[in-house]
Design a protein around this motif. Structure first.
Motif, PDB file in Angstrom:
ATOM      1  N   GLU A 196      35.815  41.412  39.285  1.00  0.00           N
ATOM      2  CA  GLU A 196      36.025  40.635  40.505  1.00  0.00           C
ATOM      3  C   GLU A 196      35.318  41.275  41.691  1.00  0.00           C
ATOM      4  O   GLU A 196      34.941  42.446  41.649  1.00  0.00           O
ATOM      5  CB  GLU A 196      37.526  40.584  40.829  1.00  0.00           C
ATOM      6  CG  GLU A 196      38.296  39.617  39.977  1.00  0.00           C
ATOM      7  CD  GLU A 196      39.802  39.807  40.167  1.00  0.00           C
ATOM      8  OE1 GLU A 196      40.484  38.814  40.409  1.00  0.00           O
ATOM      9  OE2 GLU A 196      40.278  40.943  40.055  1.00  0.00           O
ATOM     10  N   SER A 197      35.246  40.504  42.760  1.00  0.00           N
ATOM     11  CA  SER A 197      34.655  41.005  43.994  1.00  0.00           C
ATOM     12  C   SER A 197      35.407  42.260  44.462  1.00  0.00           C
ATOM     13  O   SER A 197      36.637  42.299  44.421  1.00  0.00           O
ATOM     14  CB  SER A 197      34.756  39.900  45.045  1.00  0.00           C
ATOM     15  OG  SER A 197      34.029  40.279  46.157  1.00  0.00           O
ATOM     16  N   GLY A 198      34.669  43.281  44.853  1.00  0.00           N
ATOM     17  CA  GLY A 198      35.294  44.507  45.362  1.00  0.00           C
ATOM     18  C   GLY A 198      35.667  45.506  44.289  1.00  0.00           C
ATOM     19  O   GLY A 198      36.287  46.530  44.585  1.00  0.00           O
ATOM     20  N   SER A 199      35.275  45.253  43.032  1.00  0.00           N
ATOM     21  CA  SER A 199      35.691  46.167  41.953  1.00  0.00           C
ATOM     22  C   SER A 199      34.796  47.406  41.855  1.00  0.00           C
ATOM     23  O   SER A 199      35.057  48.289  41.044  1.00  0.00           O
ATOM     24  CB  SER A 199      35.746  45.426  40.611  1.00  0.00           C
ATOM     25  OG  SER A 199      34.514  44.817  40.323  1.00  0.00           O
ATOM     26  N   MET A 208      34.775  46.124  35.022  1.00  0.00           N
ATOM     27  CA  MET A 208      35.338  47.004  36.058  1.00  0.00           C
ATOM     28  C   MET A 208      36.513  46.342  36.741  1.00  0.00           C
ATOM     29  O   MET A 208      36.505  45.135  36.992  1.00  0.00           O
ATOM     30  CB  MET A 208      34.270  47.359  37.102  1.00  0.00           C
ATOM     31  CG  MET A 208      33.296  48.407  36.606  1.00  0.00           C
ATOM     32  SD  MET A 208      32.207  49.017  37.921  1.00  0.00           S
ATOM     33  CE  MET A 208      33.322  50.011  38.905  1.00  0.00           C
ATOM     34  N   TYR A 209      37.516  47.148  37.047  1.00  0.00           N
ATOM     35  CA  TYR A 209      38.666  46.677  37.820  1.00  0.00           C
ATOM     36  C   TYR A 209      39.097  47.799  38.764  1.00  0.00           C
ATOM     37  O   TYR A 209      39.324  48.931  38.319  1.00  0.00           O
ATOM     38  CB  TYR A 209      39.832  46.299  36.898  1.00  0.00           C
ATOM     39  CG  TYR A 209      40.995  45.737  37.678  1.00  0.00           C
ATOM     40  CD1 TYR A 209      40.948  44.424  38.146  1.00  0.00           C
ATOM     41  CD2 TYR A 209      42.100  46.513  38.006  1.00  0.00           C
ATOM     42  CE1 TYR A 209      41.986  43.895  38.903  1.00  0.00           C
ATOM     43  CE2 TYR A 209      43.142  45.993  38.764  1.00  0.00           C
ATOM     44  CZ  TYR A 209      43.080  44.680  39.204  1.00  0.00           C
ATOM     45  OH  TYR A 209      44.103  44.158  39.960  1.00  0.00           O
ATOM     46  N   GLY A 210      39.189  47.479  40.032  1.00  0.00           N
ATOM     47  CA  GLY A 210      39.677  48.456  41.006  1.00  0.00           C
ATOM     48  C   GLY A 210      38.926  49.768  40.986  1.00  0.00           C
ATOM     49  O   GLY A 210      39.534  50.832  41.067  1.00  0.00           O
ATOM     50  N   SER A 227      46.110  39.557  43.636  1.00  0.00           N
ATOM     51  CA  SER A 227      44.800  39.896  44.197  1.00  0.00           C
ATOM     52  C   SER A 227      44.400  41.311  43.801  1.00  0.00           C
ATOM     53  O   SER A 227      45.245  42.111  43.387  1.00  0.00           O
ATOM     54  CB  SER A 227      44.819  39.723  45.716  1.00  0.00           C
ATOM     55  OG  SER A 227      46.029  40.178  46.219  1.00  0.00           O
ATOM     56  N   PRO A 228      43.095  41.605  43.919  1.00  0.00           N
ATOM     57  CA  PRO A 228      42.607  42.934  43.517  1.00  0.00           C
ATOM     58  C   PRO A 228      43.307  44.052  44.289  1.00  0.00           C
ATOM     59  O   PRO A 228      43.768  43.832  45.412  1.00  0.00           O
ATOM     60  CB  PRO A 228      41.116  42.877  43.861  1.00  0.00           C
ATOM     61  CG  PRO A 228      40.776  41.436  43.948  1.00  0.00           C
ATOM     62  CD  PRO A 228      42.014  40.741  44.405  1.00  0.00           C
ATOM     63  N   PRO A 229      43.386  45.244  43.712  1.00  0.00           N
ATOM     64  CA  PRO A 229      44.115  46.334  44.358  1.00  0.00           C
ATOM     65  C   PRO A 229      43.365  46.903  45.565  1.00  0.00           C
ATOM     66  O   PRO A 229      42.145  46.796  45.641  1.00  0.00           O
ATOM     67  CB  PRO A 229      44.181  47.400  43.259  1.00  0.00           C
ATOM     68  CG  PRO A 229      42.980  47.142  42.418  1.00  0.00           C
ATOM     69  CD  PRO A 229      42.754  45.660  42.448  1.00  0.00           C
ATOM     70  N   HIS A 248      48.651  46.816  36.799  1.00  0.00           N
ATOM     71  CA  HIS A 248      50.027  46.457  36.434  1.00  0.00           C
ATOM     72  C   HIS A 248      50.674  45.386  37.327  1.00  0.00           C
ATOM     73  O   HIS A 248      51.405  44.550  36.816  1.00  0.00           O
ATOM     74  CB  HIS A 248      50.926  47.712  36.269  1.00  0.00           C
ATOM     75  CG  HIS A 248      51.497  48.265  37.525  1.00  0.00           C
ATOM     76  ND1 HIS A 248      51.104  49.487  38.045  1.00  0.00           N
ATOM     77  CD2 HIS A 248      52.452  47.794  38.380  1.00  0.00           C
ATOM     78  CE1 HIS A 248      51.791  49.724  39.149  1.00  0.00           C
ATOM     79  NE2 HIS A 248      52.597  48.715  39.377  1.00  0.00           N
ATOM     80  N   PRO A 249      50.387  45.350  38.654  1.00  0.00           N
ATOM     81  CA  PRO A 249      51.061  44.301  39.437  1.00  0.00           C
ATOM     82  C   PRO A 249      50.656  42.878  39.027  1.00  0.00           C
ATOM     83  O   PRO A 249      51.345  41.922  39.358  1.00  0.00           O
ATOM     84  CB  PRO A 249      50.605  44.584  40.874  1.00  0.00           C
ATOM     85  CG  PRO A 249      50.170  46.021  40.864  1.00  0.00           C
ATOM     86  CD  PRO A 249      49.586  46.241  39.498  1.00  0.00           C
ATOM     87  N   ARG A 250      49.552  42.758  38.303  1.00  0.00           N
ATOM     88  CA  ARG A 250      49.073  41.417  37.940  1.00  0.00           C
ATOM     89  C   ARG A 250      49.156  41.155  36.435  1.00  0.00           C
ATOM     90  O   ARG A 250      48.742  40.099  35.974  1.00  0.00           O
ATOM     91  CB  ARG A 250      47.600  41.265  38.382  1.00  0.00           C
ATOM     92  CG  ARG A 250      47.380  41.546  39.845  1.00  0.00           C
ATOM     93  CD  ARG A 250      45.898  41.600  40.188  1.00  0.00           C
ATOM     94  NE  ARG A 250      45.291  40.283  40.204  1.00  0.00           N
ATOM     95  CZ  ARG A 250      43.987  40.068  40.385  1.00  0.00           C
ATOM     96  NH1 ARG A 250      43.170  41.111  40.532  1.00  0.00           N
ATOM     97  NH2 ARG A 250      43.505  38.856  40.390  1.00  0.00           N
ATOM     98  N   CYS A 251      49.651  42.134  35.698  1.00  0.00           N
ATOM     99  CA  CYS A 251      49.537  42.049  34.241  1.00  0.00           C
ATOM    100  C   CYS A 251      50.805  41.481  33.618  1.00  0.00           C
ATOM    101  O   CYS A 251      51.903  42.018  33.815  1.00  0.00           O
ATOM    102  CB  CYS A 251      49.271  43.440  33.672  1.00  0.00           C
ATOM    103  SG  CYS A 251      49.086  43.429  31.887  1.00  0.00           S
ATOM    104  N   LYS A 252      50.648  40.438  32.827  1.00  0.00           N
ATOM    105  CA  LYS A 252      51.843  39.828  32.215  1.00  0.00           C
ATOM    106  C   LYS A 252      52.359  40.654  31.034  1.00  0.00           C
ATOM    107  O   LYS A 252      53.455  40.402  30.540  1.00  0.00           O
ATOM    108  CB  LYS A 252      51.564  38.390  31.792  1.00  0.00           C
ATOM    109  CG  LYS A 252      50.504  38.213  30.745  1.00  0.00           C
ATOM    110  CD  LYS A 252      50.340  36.736  30.397  1.00  0.00           C
ATOM    111  CE  LYS A 252      49.200  36.555  29.419  1.00  0.00           C
ATOM    112  NZ  LYS A 252      48.916  35.190  29.090  1.00  0.00           N
TER     113      LYS A 252
END
Ligand code: ATP
Ligand code: SF4
Ligand code: MG
Length: 371
Positions: free
Chosen positions: A80-83, A266-268, A312-314, A326-330
């Motif tokens: 995502e954007s900003g990762s 990539m994430y965060g 939203s992204p961290p 984790h805040p977005r993970c089911k």
């Protein structure tokens, strides 16, 4: 796929760092690319950290990223954007903005670490060995210089050839990248070219000194779909013909599938999954990749509608503890809130930074079995 370079005795640890007192970083094992085309890694990024000073605080834009690119292969970097995709590329080429710096890690080009080099030394590498194509060619081209001489400039400086030979080379490159009537257009200015043609000029400049690797930061995002397709075919063809390696940053998963053999997600500011492009995009082993695939057209052969990733992204100034997703993970469980997942090796040259990656397999199987 060569796979990650460092593997713990249990086959799971990949030289992960940052699981200690700061709790700031996650996995840093080397997610490699397949040895489909060459012999060894052309580029190795090891545990790269980039921090940016901002009014909000220190932005940990790249936080322990590792990967490698084999000669002649194309590695896609998605997220995502900003990762942290662009900052990763800029750190590799040594063109970070003034407020950003590499705080630790290595960028090995054919074994030579570029991080400690001075700008004057990097200038000898940029162009002849490694070049970059940006999203908006107009900002990278000199608006008051004719395009032919802009293409000829690199060979003139770096290849030690005379003006006439450099001009000849520029004309040849213009032909190769599909600029019609190159003799006439040699003397045109960038503003006289369309967006697609300007991007071809950028590709010609990037190729001019026959680099070993080209870093592409969303090179087709600003173009309309037809032109985008032409440019992608051109890049993929050049990669095959010349053996140049590519690192290709994009939001667009179908584009990665079209151009790249390998993908890193990539994430965060961290790398969370990597492996051969088909396997990763069609059979993800990280819930974030699963979410990306579900939210992208053309990749979900299970559901008919697109499903956006909730939340939203961290923040990269104060990212969540434990797994940043984790805040977005089911699939999150209690351990995800406190444990930084190491990048774990999987069969088939794949790697995931998820403590419960088998939940992806279960979810995919359940969806595929559903009527
Ligand atoms: N000049 C800057 N000052 C402060 N923070 C910045 C600066 N440039 C980038 N960042 C932050 O660094 C992080 C990584 O940015 P980067 O540009 O690498 O993201 P990206 O993955 O390329 O995003 P996009 O897909 O939107 O291009 C983001 O959180 C961004 O907000
Ligand atoms: S299951 Fe846990 S470790 Fe895996 S992505 Fe979700 S929150 Fe992170
Ligand atoms: Mg970017």
């Amino acid at each position: 796929m060569t796979g990650p370079a460092a593997t713990g005795p249990d086959g799971t640890g990949m030289g992960s760092t940052g699981t200690g007192s700061t709790g700031s970083t996650g996995s840093t094992g080397t997610a490699g690319t397949a040895g489909t085309a060459g012999t060894g890694p052309m580029l190795e990024v090891r545990d790269l950290h980039v921090q940016i000073a901002s009014r909000r605080g220190l932005v940990r834009a790249v936080d322990g990223v590792s990967f490698e690119v084999v000669k002649g292969d194309a590695l896609g970097i998605v997220g995502e954007s900003g990762s942290g995709k662009s900052m990763t590329l800029r750190a590799i080429l040594g063109v970070l903005p003034p407020e950003a710096r590499v705080t630790s890690g290595q960028v090995l080009l054919d074994g030579q670490d570029l991080v400690p080099l001075r700008q004057t030394d990097l200038n000898r590498i940029r162009g002849p060995r490694m070049s970059m194509i940006f999203q908006e060619p107009m900002s990278a081209l000199n608006p008051v210089m004719r395009v032919g001489p802009q293409i000829a400039e690199g060979p003139l400086i770096h290849l030690g050839i005379g003006r006439a030979k450099a001009a000849e080379r520029a004309l040849d490159l213009m032909r190769r990248v599909g600029i019609p009537d190159p003799e006439r257009r040699y003397r045109a200015y960038p503003h006289e070219f369309s967006g697609g043609m300007r991007q071809r000029v950028m590709i010609a400049i990037a190729l001019a000194c026959e680099p070993e690797i080209i870093l592409c930061d969303e090179p087709t995002t600003a173009l309309d779909v037809t032109i985008q397709d032409q440019i992608l075919r051109l890049l993929a063809g050049l990669c095959r013909e010349t053996g140049v390696s590519l690192v290709f940053v994009t939001h667009d998963l179908p584009v990665v599938a079209q151009v790249c053999q390998q993908v890193a997600v990539m994430y965060g500011g961290q790398l969370v999954e990597s492996g051969p492009v088909h396997e990763v995009l069609h059979d993800p082993r990280h819930p974030y990749t699963l979410g990306l695939v579900r939210s992208a057209p053309d990749f979900d052969n299970v559901r008919e509608s697109l499903v956006p990733i909730p939340g939203s992204p961290p923040s990269l100034v104060s990212p969540p503890e434990g797994c940043r997703f984790h805040p977005r993970c089911k699939f999150a469980e209690e351990d995800c809130l406190v444990t930084v997942p190491p990048l774990k090796l999987l069969p088939g040259g794949r790697a995931t930074a998820c403590l419960h990656h088998e939940r992806c397999i279960e979810a995919l199987e359940a969806e595929r079995a559903a009527p």
